[in-house]
Scaffold this active site. Sequence first.
Site, mmCIF file in Angstrom:
data_model
loop_
_atom_site.group_PDB
_atom_site.id
_atom_site.type_symbol
_atom_site.label_atom_id
_atom_site.label_comp_id
_atom_site.label_asym_id
_atom_site.label_seq_id
_atom_site.Cartn_x
_atom_site.Cartn_y
_atom_site.Cartn_z
ATOM 1 N N ARG A 135 -0.337 -9.307 13.049
ATOM 2 C CA ARG A 135 -0.995 -8.237 12.280
ATOM 3 C C ARG A 135 -1.856 -8.805 11.162
ATOM 4 O O ARG A 135 -2.914 -8.257 10.844
ATOM 5 C CB ARG A 135 0.063 -7.277 11.719
ATOM 6 N N LYS A 164 0.837 -1.220 0.000
ATOM 7 C CA LYS A 164 0.000 0.000 0.000
ATOM 8 C C LYS A 164 0.867 1.264 0.000
ATOM 9 O O LYS A 164 0.664 2.157 -0.806
ATOM 10 C CB LYS A 164 -0.928 0.012 1.235
ATOM 11 N N ARG A 221 11.222 -1.922 11.033
ATOM 12 C CA ARG A 221 10.164 -1.472 11.946
ATOM 13 C C ARG A 221 10.003 -2.484 13.071
ATOM 14 O O ARG A 221 10.105 -3.685 12.840
ATOM 15 C CB ARG A 221 8.839 -1.358 11.181
ATOM 16 N N ARG A 276 -9.702 0.831 8.790
ATOM 17 C CA ARG A 276 -9.264 -0.545 9.030
ATOM 18 C C ARG A 276 -10.310 -1.350 9.785
ATOM 19 O O ARG A 276 -10.090 -2.526 10.062
ATOM 20 C CB ARG A 276 -7.990 -0.531 9.860
ATOM 21 N N ARG A 324 11.301 -5.584 4.970
ATOM 22 C CA ARG A 324 11.137 -4.128 4.774
ATOM 23 C C ARG A 324 12.126 -3.360 5.646
ATOM 24 O O ARG A 324 12.370 -3.695 6.794
ATOM 25 C CB ARG A 324 9.704 -3.728 5.143
HETATM 26 P P1 ADP Z 1 2.167 -1.882 3.222
HETATM 27 O O1 ADP Z 1 2.165 -0.369 3.205
HETATM 28 O O2 ADP Z 1 0.956 -2.462 2.550
HETATM 29 O O3 ADP Z 1 2.395 -2.473 4.590
HETATM 30 P P2 ADP Z 1 4.715 -1.603 1.762
HETATM 31 O O4 ADP Z 1 4.336 -0.753 0.588
HETATM 32 O O5 ADP Z 1 5.491 -0.944 2.839
HETATM 33 O O6 ADP Z 1 3.397 -2.361 2.347
HETATM 34 O O7 ADP Z 1 5.499 -2.883 1.197
HETATM 35 C C1 ADP Z 1 6.008 -3.859 2.086
HETATM 36 C C2 ADP Z 1 7.414 -4.260 1.622
HETATM 37 O O8 ADP Z 1 7.308 -4.982 0.391
HETATM 38 C C3 ADP Z 1 8.330 -3.076 1.372
HETATM 39 O O9 ADP Z 1 9.630 -3.424 1.801
HETATM 40 C C4 ADP Z 1 8.274 -2.884 -0.166
HETATM 41 O O10 ADP Z 1 9.505 -2.391 -0.667
HETATM 42 C C5 ADP Z 1 8.016 -4.310 -0.661
HETATM 43 N N1 ADP Z 1 7.107 -4.355 -1.832
HETATM 44 C C6 ADP Z 1 6.024 -3.576 -2.053
HETATM 45 N N2 ADP Z 1 5.413 -3.928 -3.206
HETATM 46 C C7 ADP Z 1 6.114 -4.966 -3.714
HETATM 47 C C8 ADP Z 1 5.999 -5.788 -4.896
HETATM 48 N N3 ADP Z 1 5.000 -5.592 -5.768
HETATM 49 N N4 ADP Z 1 6.912 -6.763 -5.079
HETATM 50 C C9 ADP Z 1 7.908 -6.962 -4.171
HETATM 51 N N5 ADP Z 1 8.089 -6.239 -3.057
HETATM 52 C C10 ADP Z 1 7.194 -5.244 -2.826
HETATM 53 P P1 AMP Z 2 0.787 0.627 8.800
HETATM 54 O O1 AMP Z 2 1.878 1.635 8.699
HETATM 55 O O2 AMP Z 2 -0.418 0.977 7.964
HETATM 56 O O3 AMP Z 2 1.263 -0.783 8.594
HETATM 57 O O4 AMP Z 2 0.253 0.704 10.313
HETATM 58 C C1 AMP Z 2 1.096 0.371 11.400
HETATM 59 C C2 AMP Z 2 0.277 0.233 12.664
HETATM 60 O O5 AMP Z 2 -0.357 1.483 12.997
HETATM 61 C C3 AMP Z 2 -0.890 -0.761 12.613
HETATM 62 O O6 AMP Z 2 -0.478 -2.102 12.838
HETATM 63 C C4 AMP Z 2 -1.768 -0.231 13.747
HETATM 64 O O7 AMP Z 2 -1.262 -0.569 15.025
HETATM 65 C C5 AMP Z 2 -1.630 1.268 13.578
HETATM 66 N N1 AMP Z 2 -2.653 1.809 12.654
HETATM 67 C C6 AMP Z 2 -2.434 2.409 11.458
HETATM 68 N N2 AMP Z 2 -3.593 2.758 10.893
HETATM 69 C C7 AMP Z 2 -4.582 2.363 11.731
HETATM 70 C C8 AMP Z 2 -5.997 2.392 11.697
HETATM 71 N N3 AMP Z 2 -6.659 2.931 10.660
HETATM 72 N N4 AMP Z 2 -6.680 1.868 12.750
HETATM 73 C C9 AMP Z 2 -6.035 1.342 13.801
HETATM 74 N N5 AMP Z 2 -4.714 1.240 13.894
HETATM 75 C C10 AMP Z 2 -3.977 1.752 12.868
#
Ligand code: ADP
Ligand code: AMP
Length: 214
Positions: free
Chosen positions: A171, A13, A160, A88, A127
């Site tokens: 999660r 995302k 993270r 969420r 990541r």
């Molecule tokens: P989210 O925001 O949904 O938690 P991220 O965008 O941070 O996910 O992506 C999670 C990890 O996967 C990051 O390290 C990113 O660089 C990697 N990633 C994202 N999209 C892809 C993809 N299409 N193929 C491989 N790795 C990806």
């Molecule tokens: P993310 O960066 O989207 O992976 O979010 C990291 C963490 O932040 C999640 O696992 C939750 O603990 C908290 N968080 C982010 N967005 C929300 C939401 N909309 N509702 C509740 N918790 C959230």
Amino acid sequence: MRLMLLGPPGAGKGTQAESISREFDIPHISTGDIFRENIKQGTELGRKAQSYMNQGLLVPDDLVVDLVKDRLLKEDCVKGFLLDGFPRTIPQADALDAELSKMERKLDRAINIQVKKEVLIERAVGRRVCKSCGAAFHIKFKPSEIDGVCDRCGGELQQRKDDLEETVIKRIEVYLEQTEPLIEYYSQKGILMNIDGEQEIQTVFEDIITGLRG
Ligand code: ADP
Ligand code: AMP
């Protein structure tokens, strides 16, 4: 364009949000980023959110909803916005709906990025994020040019706290229980767009853009 990104942790995302917000010139609003920034600044909100986040749990709805409501009132949201990681839960989605109705607006699309569990774990565990600017990389799929150093600002990359494998598994469970029902929620509203998130980053982006323009 008023958009939201839906999908399990590690689906991509944040990665896609960066490109989509650039493409449509709309602000990228990530509640996770807002919480992490508050933790870094040592605010009251950050202090409250931190313990939930580190355990892989959702932050309580009231804390999240108020912060998003405030953010949507900012001037830059007039031209649209891209929500990443919000809503969420069903109560969050209802609160968003009510807030947008007050503004005589509505969401145009919910973009659902689909990725299976095994892939999610590998993505999240690998990541690495920049301590300074928050940019995200991946040790295998999106490595930085210099190991441990951010390409964008030269900051230090770190894992993270909630990307440790057991927290990622938690999660994903929380996602399945509390967030996945939103797929049906937005499908019923007729604004759901499913995207295969297991392809290359650029291909996922192209599919999203084609879907939005089509
Ligand atoms: P989210 O925001 O949904 O938690 P991220 O965008 O941070 O996910 O992506 C999670 C990890 O996967 C990051 O390290 C990113 O660089 C990697 N990633 C994202 N999209 C892809 C993809 N299409 N193929 C491989 N790795 C990806
Ligand atoms: P993310 O960066 O989207 O992976 O979010 C990291 C963490 O932040 C999640 O696992 C939750 O603990 C908290 N968080 C982010 N967005 C929300 C939401 N909309 N509702 C509740 N918790 C959230």
